[in-house]
Scaffold this motif. Structure first.
Motif, mmCIF file in Angstrom:
data_model
loop_
_atom_site.group_PDB
_atom_site.id
_atom_site.type_symbol
_atom_site.label_atom_id
_atom_site.label_comp_id
_atom_site.label_asym_id
_atom_site.label_seq_id
_atom_site.Cartn_x
_atom_site.Cartn_y
_atom_site.Cartn_z
ATOM 1 N N GLN A 1 0.804 -1.299 -0.074
ATOM 2 C CA GLN A 1 -0.036 0.021 -0.154
ATOM 3 C C GLN A 1 0.876 1.284 0.009
ATOM 4 N N VAL A 2 0.271 2.417 -0.606
ATOM 5 C CA VAL A 2 1.097 3.764 -0.494
ATOM 6 C C VAL A 2 0.031 4.598 0.280
ATOM 7 N N GLN A 3 0.716 5.291 1.107
ATOM 8 C CA GLN A 3 0.290 6.453 1.932
ATOM 9 C C GLN A 3 0.727 7.738 1.418
ATOM 10 N N LEU A 4 -0.148 8.768 1.585
ATOM 11 C CA LEU A 4 0.312 10.096 1.070
ATOM 12 C C LEU A 4 0.123 11.196 2.247
ATOM 13 N N VAL A 5 0.973 12.027 2.645
ATOM 14 C CA VAL A 5 0.906 12.881 3.820
ATOM 15 C C VAL A 5 1.100 14.312 3.084
ATOM 16 N N GLU A 6 0.085 14.923 3.086
ATOM 17 C CA GLU A 6 0.373 16.304 2.582
ATOM 18 C C GLU A 6 0.549 17.414 3.636
ATOM 19 N N SER A 7 1.132 18.353 3.687
ATOM 20 C CA SER A 7 1.369 19.686 4.388
ATOM 21 C C SER A 7 1.603 20.926 3.646
ATOM 22 N N GLY A 8 1.526 22.274 4.399
ATOM 23 C CA GLY A 8 2.006 23.233 3.863
ATOM 24 C C GLY A 8 0.778 24.160 3.280
ATOM 25 N N GLY A 9 -0.559 23.914 3.510
ATOM 26 C CA GLY A 9 -1.577 24.767 3.319
ATOM 27 C C GLY A 9 -1.694 25.798 4.275
ATOM 28 N N GLY A 10 -2.336 26.809 3.888
ATOM 29 C CA GLY A 10 -2.677 28.042 4.812
ATOM 30 C C GLY A 10 -3.245 29.315 4.485
ATOM 31 N N LEU A 11 -3.290 30.280 4.899
ATOM 32 C CA LEU A 11 -3.591 31.470 4.305
ATOM 33 C C LEU A 11 -2.618 32.444 3.772
ATOM 34 N N VAL A 12 -2.490 32.938 2.630
ATOM 35 C CA VAL A 12 -1.579 33.863 2.090
ATOM 36 C C VAL A 12 -2.252 34.918 1.373
ATOM 37 N N GLN A 13 -1.499 35.992 1.288
ATOM 38 C CA GLN A 13 -2.063 37.223 0.586
ATOM 39 C C GLN A 13 -1.967 37.013 -0.855
ATOM 40 N N ARG A 19 4.720 26.807 -0.351
ATOM 41 C CA ARG A 19 4.948 25.690 -0.777
ATOM 42 C C ARG A 19 4.536 24.331 -0.056
ATOM 43 N N LEU A 20 4.030 23.653 -1.031
ATOM 44 C CA LEU A 20 2.964 22.311 -0.390
ATOM 45 C C LEU A 20 4.193 21.147 -0.524
ATOM 46 N N SER A 21 3.863 20.281 0.385
ATOM 47 C CA SER A 21 4.859 19.124 0.191
ATOM 48 C C SER A 21 3.850 17.678 0.465
ATOM 49 N N CYS A 22 4.340 16.704 -0.126
ATOM 50 C CA CYS A 22 3.525 15.243 -0.065
ATOM 51 C C CYS A 22 4.539 14.362 0.089
ATOM 52 N N ARG A 23 4.431 13.604 1.185
ATOM 53 C CA ARG A 23 5.405 12.631 1.280
ATOM 54 C C ARG A 23 4.637 11.141 1.148
ATOM 55 N N ALA A 24 5.253 10.480 0.228
ATOM 56 C CA ALA A 24 4.935 8.935 0.263
ATOM 57 C C ALA A 24 5.542 7.889 0.895
ATOM 58 N N SER A 25 4.744 7.077 1.535
ATOM 59 C CA SER A 25 5.465 5.895 2.124
ATOM 60 C C SER A 25 4.645 4.553 1.680
ATOM 61 N N GLY A 26 5.158 3.482 2.052
ATOM 62 C CA GLY A 26 4.672 2.040 1.785
ATOM 63 C C GLY A 26 5.383 1.658 0.741
ATOM 64 N N SER A 27 4.737 0.990 -0.407
ATOM 65 C CA SER A 27 5.307 0.507 -1.588
ATOM 66 C C SER A 27 5.518 1.563 -2.667
ATOM 67 N N ILE A 28 6.539 2.547 -2.391
ATOM 68 C CA ILE A 28 6.665 3.642 -3.318
ATOM 69 C C ILE A 28 7.409 3.330 -4.529
ATOM 70 N N PHE A 29 8.079 1.935 -4.703
ATOM 71 C CA PHE A 29 8.739 1.807 -5.979
ATOM 72 C C PHE A 29 7.782 1.443 -6.967
ATOM 73 N N ILE A 30 6.552 1.346 -6.733
ATOM 74 C CA ILE A 30 5.659 1.262 -7.837
ATOM 75 C C ILE A 30 5.034 2.704 -8.417
ATOM 76 N N ILE A 31 5.266 3.614 -7.834
ATOM 77 C CA ILE A 31 4.763 5.008 -8.113
ATOM 78 C C ILE A 31 5.688 5.431 -9.400
ATOM 79 N N ASN A 32 4.807 5.781 -10.463
ATOM 80 C CA ASN A 32 5.515 6.391 -11.546
ATOM 81 C C ASN A 32 5.414 8.001 -11.747
ATOM 82 N N VAL A 33 4.172 8.291 -11.057
ATOM 83 C CA VAL A 33 3.914 9.658 -11.401
ATOM 84 C C VAL A 33 3.210 10.370 -10.130
ATOM 85 N N MET A 34 3.840 11.246 -9.831
ATOM 86 C CA MET A 34 3.132 12.070 -8.492
ATOM 87 C C MET A 34 2.690 13.500 -8.893
ATOM 88 N N GLY A 35 1.650 14.168 -8.449
ATOM 89 C CA GLY A 35 1.245 15.230 -8.919
ATOM 90 C C GLY A 35 0.210 15.956 -7.864
#
Length: 118
Positions: A1-13, A19-35
């Motif tokens: 399984q693959v899990q994704l955890v995002e961070s970086g959102g908020g209020l901006v003028q 900058r947003l971040s997304c960290r993948a964990s688990g069976s990451i070797f099978i990921i060919n595209v992220m976005g």
């Protein structure tokens, strides 16, 4: 399984950056595209940007020249640098990990809210 955890959102003028971040964990070797996709209230989810395992990028016309997607393989993380933000960029931003169909469907993160004030 693959899990994704995002961070970086908020209020901006408007005109600011985030900058947003997304960290993948688990069976990451099978990921060919992220976005990143985004969904504004009352609108359909739309593509923002993608990056392949080889580093090829694709952007929505509305963010070209303002947003930059990058990938740090060692950290299994994809970033979305957002500059010159506009109120119309306000949305929930979702990270996505794509894999060959034989491994299953696309994996989505829970989303992170970005609000751009005018």
């Amino acid at each position: 399984q693959v899990q994704l955890v995002e961070s970086g959102g908020g209020l901006v003028q408007a005109g600011g950056s985030r900058r947003l971040s997304c960290r993948a964990s688990g069976s990451i070797f099978i990921i060919n595209v992220m976005g990143w996709y985004r969904q504004a209230p009352g609108k359909q989810r739309e593509l923002v940007a993608t990056i392949t395992s080889g580093g090829s990028t694709n952007y929505a016309d509305s963010v070209k020249g303002r947003f930059t997607i990058s990938r740090e393989s060692a950290q299994n993380t994809v970033y979305l640098q957002m500059d010159s933000l506009k109120p119309e960029d306000t949305a929930v931003y979702h990270c996505i990990a794509k894999r060959p169909p034989v491994y299953g469907s696309d994996i989505w993160g829970q989303g992170t809210q970005v609000t751009v004030s005018s």
